[in-house]
Every structure is written in structure tokens, then in C-alpha cells.
Enzyme design. Sequence first.
Site, PDB file in Angstrom:
ATOM      1  N   THR B 125       4.820  71.969 -27.805  1.00 38.88           N
ATOM      2  CA  THR B 125       5.806  72.837 -26.603  1.00 38.88           C
ATOM      3  C   THR B 125       6.761  73.754 -27.363  1.00 38.88           C
ATOM      4  OG1 THR B 125       5.256  70.838 -25.269  1.00 38.88           O
ATOM      5  CG2 THR B 125       6.958  72.394 -24.762  1.00 38.88           C
ATOM      6  N   GLN B 336      14.077  50.391  -4.429  1.00 41.90           N
ATOM      7  CA  GLN B 336      14.063  50.009  -2.977  1.00 41.90           C
ATOM      8  C   GLN B 336      14.068  48.518  -2.589  1.00 41.90           C
ATOM      9  OE1 GLN B 336      14.633  52.534  -0.819  1.00 41.90           O
ATOM     10  NE2 GLN B 336      14.732  51.424   0.906  1.00 41.90           N
ATOM     11  N   ILE B 337      13.323  47.872  -3.174  1.00 39.90           N
ATOM     12  CA  ILE B 337      13.367  46.360  -2.969  1.00 39.90           C
ATOM     13  C   ILE B 337      14.784  45.754  -3.349  1.00 39.90           C
ATOM     14  CG2 ILE B 337      12.523  44.019  -3.455  1.00 39.90           C
ATOM     15  CD1 ILE B 337       9.779  45.385  -3.372  1.00 39.90           C
ATOM     16  N   GLU B 363       2.555  65.104 -22.271  1.00 36.81           N
ATOM     17  CA  GLU B 363       1.034  65.101 -23.041  1.00 36.81           C
ATOM     18  C   GLU B 363       0.254  65.716 -21.722  1.00 36.81           C
ATOM     19  OE1 GLU B 363       1.369  61.271 -25.655  1.00 36.81           O
ATOM     20  OE2 GLU B 363      -0.668  62.151 -25.021  1.00 36.81           O
TER      21      GLU B 363
END
Lengths: 273, 383
Positions: B125, B336-337, B363
Site C-alpha cells: 500500500t 447492543q446486547i 487485504e
Amino acid sequence: MIEKIRIIVCIKQVPAVMEIKINPETNTLIREGIENIINPFDTYAIEEGVRLKARLIALKDNSFDVEVIAISMGPPQSVEILREAISLGIDSGVLVSDRAFAGSDTWATAYTLSKAIKKIEGWKIIILGKQTLDGDTGQVGPELAHILNIPFIGYASKITEISRNKMVIKRLMEDRYETFEVRLPAAISVGKDINIPGIPSLRGKMKSRSAEIPVWGNEYLGMEAKECGLNGSYTQVIKIFTPEHKHETLMLSGTPDEQVSEIYSKLKELNLI
Amino acid sequence: MRYLLTEEQKMIVEICRKIVEDRIIPVRAEFDEKRIFPTDIIKEIGKSDLFRLFVPEKYGGMGTGIFEVCLATEELSRGDLSVATSYAASGLGFIPIILMGSEEQKEKYLPQLASGEKLAAFGLTEADAGSDVSAIRTTAVKDGDFYILNGTKQWITNGGEADIYTIFAKTDPEKGARGVSALIVEKGTNGFEFGKKEDKLGIRASTTRELIFNNCKIPKENLISREGMGFVIVMRTFDQSRPAVGAQGVGVAQAALEEALNYSKIRTQFGTSISSFQAIQHMLADMATSVEAARSLVYYTAKVIDSGEKDVSRLSAMSKLFASDMAMKVTVDAVQILGGYGFMKDYPVEKMMRDAKITQIYEGTNQIQRNIIALDLIKKGFN
């Protein structure tokens, strides 16, 4: 000729329990449904043995080679902890096992171990856990060293120097550090402050599965009947009992904050605050 | 065990779980907060032979397949995705050498990478080139027995920590993707320096850095395969490595699911545990089902690769795509739970959610994975 230096690590299989329960009728440990493990202090002995080998090899002295051998005295199933020791980097294991050894006290155990160690050529360093989880006496190490007529340093905190002939050992006492230089062969016992036990390696685990572990009985060690097992023991356990708890104990767990709020609400519940 | 694992595979799982329990979980929150690279943990992973898995036995490895790498990666990811990323990124760095390196390169580099004594990294990259490999600007100009490397790589995992780097550079700038070549660059080479260390949303304990090459002289023996083979090497490497990114997704999602499940049983609201509410039950059921589905796809893909099948790009991309999207959803649901507690740093799920995000990006972004899958589908259909 290349000398073979052998480091001996003595290990014991113990029940994996936080609290040992005793059958009040038979005075024996209740072992049903309890997993057996390497005595926790012995895992530090294993790691130190593996590290000392690496340090001796790092000296790059071609006149000697190093091998670490784990020895366990106990019933046939103790072979499992020897395999585990191999997965942790120990080169080979020896099981000292015979019905004739049953009922050994610390002296008879030390005597039997000394006989087995003498069968191993080139033994130079003996490492033991400082005590066991079940017996808790911490006597086998010093007794073994006495029988073998070698120096013994208990509760070693650090091996600061190691060579083919001597070790420098540091240990932490309540109020001071002590440093000893000992000539080899010598025996040491170790506790939790000496290292952090390693994680098994994949190659170690695979090797441990197929490793041949010899079983040495009395036929091989050749002791007289009066020297081993119950007959060779100077001490006898007359009674083992679980102390009766007159008061109920409440053990708190969790973070300090959680424990504080739990104890606070308990005290409040009992109208003590 | 739900899957039929061999003795050796079970051992891999046991070793990883021990590392996670003893070494990773006690420090992961602190390492994340302070961006501490897990040097000792990586050493322990090396000592446990986990870097040896995919390396051929001839070079100090254990010669296992990708399946074993996925098992190890999944288990390590249950503990911490930063550790799993540092582990997998070394593999990504040395897979090109395994796949296309010369005998000399393999003998020189693989043994020390297999033992974990040294780490590898993969340098592709750049600021303006990631998904678009042809846009690489780093150049490698042949000069006698050397290549002169110039340019800057960005966001390189294990940058600075690794000793061996597989660097992709243009040997023929006219040719686009076909002008890219792969070179092995050692840390400490003159003209090779490290730039800034990134401050990230997730996987904060893993190191992500710039690699700066300034007239860096690389011996021509360090060219992997031939000039112009860089793009092929990238694609072949990713075909092998992407299931492990899928395995990261499975691992982090499994961990989040376990946290959510445990919490739902002890959290009481309206006088009863929240696990007795159907709203929570259905969330848990969906999470568990999708983790299992992703795991199946990852394992299947790895098994197909290990069977020797060469045409694996589509499946490999699918395993990465599906498992990483799943990981993002499951970790968000876990937060969230746990409700307000899930949002707090006192509980591990917010970190898992932050960590999971990267699996959809690195990747090859999941958009690129969809391109690969669609193009392959249109070109080849179903055989």
C-alpha cells in the site's frame, strides 16, 4: 569426548483442587472426579530446567552437551505429567513407579529418587518445586540433596550465573537477599518468583505423544524392602482430617470495588454498620 | 469439538487458547489503550511453533496447510485481533517467498521467520495505491547488481517491528500493474527508514507504519521471481492469505458472541435475566448462526486450497468478504446486547467492535473482494 550434562527436574502429579477434601472414614484424599495436574510449583522447576539448558547451550562450549530429564515418582498415570513436561521443552521423562514404593513418606521418597538419579549418568543440577500442593512439606528436596551429599539451596529466586561447574543463586528471604555460589552437582528448589512458566510448543506436544517413557521399578533400582515404601518411612500419617469450621467464612471475589460493595452490603444486612 | 480435527489440529487450538488465557487477555485492554506492540506475546507465539505451520519442513517449518493457519488465527483473534494481525501479517510477508522465492531466498529467510525469531511484513500500500496496484509509485531501478529503491509505503503492518519486508515497486513504470516487481528488503539496509506510527480506531496494539526508501540499494538476488511478476505475486499471496482474514473475523465475532451470551444470562432487568427476552434470544441466535456459517466457509475454503486446487480466487475472496462483514455485524450486536456497559471500556466488546472494522478493509477492501468474485463469476460461471 563430549560430556553430557544432565539437568534433573523432579515433578509430582497432584489433584487439581483449591481445597483438598478428605474422606473422614478412610482418612484418604477424595480423588473422584478430580483432574490431576503437575504440582504448580513444579511447572516453575520445568521452565527453569529448560532455561538453564538454553543458557548452557548459549555458552557455545563444544566440550559438553545438555539434556533435561523430568522424573516423577508416583502411580502409573503420572506418565501424563511427564508427557506434559516434554511438551514444555523437557527432553525426556522417567517414571519411578512400583507397588513397593506405595506409602513412602518424604524420606523414603527422597531415598527412592536418589537411587533413580544415580542411575542417570552426568546429573549435575536437580531442580524441584519448593513444595507440593497436596503434601505441602517441602522436605523431599533437602532430604534428596542430603542423601546425594550435594549442596541444596531452597527457594531460589534467580540463577544469576551458570557454567558447567558452578551456579550463582539468589534468593529472597523475608528481609534480605542472599546470594550463594555452589559447585555442581547441586540441588535447588524454586517458587513462583523465578520465572513465568512457558506455553507448550506444537513440536513439543507432538514429541510428547510418541515419547517412550521408561518405568523404573524396584527391580531396576534395587533397594531392600526395608528401605522403600511404607517400611522405609520414618514418619507415618496417623490421622488426616478436615478441620471443622466453627464459623462460616464467606469468600468474596471480583474486582476490589465489587468486593468492597459486597462486604458493605453484607455488613449492613447483619446490622453491623 | 464441533469439527473433526486431527490430533495435531487440536494441539494447535489448545496452545492458542493457553496463549490467549495466560498471556493475551490479562493485557489486551492496556495494550490497546496505550498502543503497546505485544513483543513478548509474539515471542511466545514463536516459541510455540505457530509461525512454523505453513513453512515447508525443509526450511524449519511444519509444512501444514492454510487450514491450520486459519485455526491458529481464529483462536488468537478470540483473544485479541492486534496480536492475530501481527501474527498473520508476518505470514503475509513470507508467503511470497514460500510461493515464488528462489531456493537461496528460502534457505536464507524462511528458517528465522519460521522460528519467530524474526518477523516479516508485506509492503504494498501507498498513499495513492492500495486497491489499485498499478498506481504504485515506489520505483526499483536496476543498477548493475542492485536495484535502487525509492518511494514511501503507507500503513504497513509490523512496520519497524519486522526484519524482513516484501516490497512491491515498479521496475517498469510504463507498464502499469505488469511493471510491478517484488523485492526482499532487510531492516537496517542503508536508505530504509520508518515514518510515523499510526494512531488507529482498532487493532491499536499492532504496529502500522510508513516505510521510507531513499536510494536504498537492494542486491538483485533479492528479487522474487522475475521482473514484472509483482502483481501475480500479490494475487497469488492473497489467494492463500485471505481465508486467514476470514478466520480473524470468525475469531473476534466468536469472542463477542461469548461475551454477549454470558452477559445476557447475568444481566437482570424487569426482574429477570435479559436472556429470557425473545428480542435478545433472536439476536443471539442470529449471531451464533452467522458465526457458524462464516466459520464453515472459511474452513471449506482453506480445505479447498490445501487440496491443491489452484483456481481459488473467488472462494478465497468470498471467505474474507463474508466473514469480515459478519464480524462487523456480530460485534456491533454484542455491544447492543451489553447496552450502556457495552459502550464502556470496562467491557471488552467495544474494543472487539473497533477491531473488527479493519477486517472489512485490509487485504483488499470488501468492495474489491466483490469485484474479484463478480468478475470471476462472469468469466467462468460454475464448473
